[in-house]
Design a protein around this motif. Structure first.
Motif, PDB file in Angstrom:
ATOM      1  N   SER A  87      -2.883  -5.607   1.347  1.00 14.09           N
ATOM      2  CA  SER A  87      -1.700  -4.820   0.992  1.00 14.09           C
ATOM      3  C   SER A  87      -1.388  -3.770   2.047  1.00 14.09           C
TER       4      SER A  87
ATOM      5  N   SER B 264       0.734   0.829  -0.035  1.00 15.61           N
ATOM      6  CA  SER B 264       0.273   2.168  -0.436  1.00 15.61           C
ATOM      7  C   SER B 264       0.462   3.173   0.684  1.00 15.61           C
ATOM      8  N   GLU B 265       0.778   4.378   0.291  1.00 17.51           N
ATOM      9  CA  GLU B 265       0.959   5.454   1.273  1.00 17.51           C
ATOM     10  C   GLU B 265      -0.402   5.863   1.818  1.00 17.51           C
TER      11      GLU B 265
ATOM     12  N   HIS C  52      -6.369  -2.476   1.669  1.00 19.46           N
ATOM     13  CA  HIS C  52      -5.200  -1.700   2.091  1.00 19.46           C
ATOM     14  C   HIS C  52      -5.298  -1.490   3.603  1.00 19.46           C
TER      15      HIS C  52
END
Length: 145
Positions: free
Chosen positions: A35, A38-39, A108
């Motif tokens: 992914s 996400s920040e 992430h």
């Protein structure tokens, strides 16, 4: 007594045969997720990335990539917008990140802005791609019909 014993032995044999024929879990649908939505934590000098290629093939960047377990090569472009970044546009080249995807894991990804010195000109060492967070995440590939 022997009739009862034969029935019990027959029943045990059938049970053993059925348990041997029991289906195994379908591991072909197991997956992990990579992914980029996400920040990332800016205080850790982490910034968003855009996926341009997956295993050398061009892709349209998307928030999640559900993949069978294995090793994948992501070509990433950084989106570092720090005012301290002094490199030329030509230095902002994509880099490759290898991710070993395991079932039911989410990875992430981000760009780490190296702030150990001021990078100028065509110096491409100002950033590195990385997996900044790994977490448990249920994942199952869709059934192919």
């Amino acid at each position: 007594m022997s009739l009862w014993r034969n029935q019990v032995l027959l029943l045990l044999g059938v049970c053993m045969l059925l348990s041997a024929c029991a289906s195994q879990p379908d591991t072909s649908r197991y997956c992990g997720t990579v992914s980029g939505y996400s920040e990332p934590d800016r205080e850790q000098n982490l910034y968003h990335v855009v996926v341009t290629h997956l295993n050398g093939k061009p892709v349209i960047s998307k928030p999640n990539y559900q993949l069978s377990p294995g090793v994948y090569e992501f070509t990433l472009a950084e989106l570092i917008d720090s005012p301290t970044l002094k490199v030329r546009l030509a230095a902002r080249t994509p880099k490759v990140l290898s991710v070993k995807v395991e079932a039911n894991q989410r990875y992430h990804i981000a760009a780490r802005f190296n702030t150990d010195k001021v990078y100028r000109g065509n110096n491409t060492a100002f950033w590195e791609p990385e997996v900044w967070l790994t977490e448990e995440h249920e994942c199952e590939l869709p059934e192919i019909k």
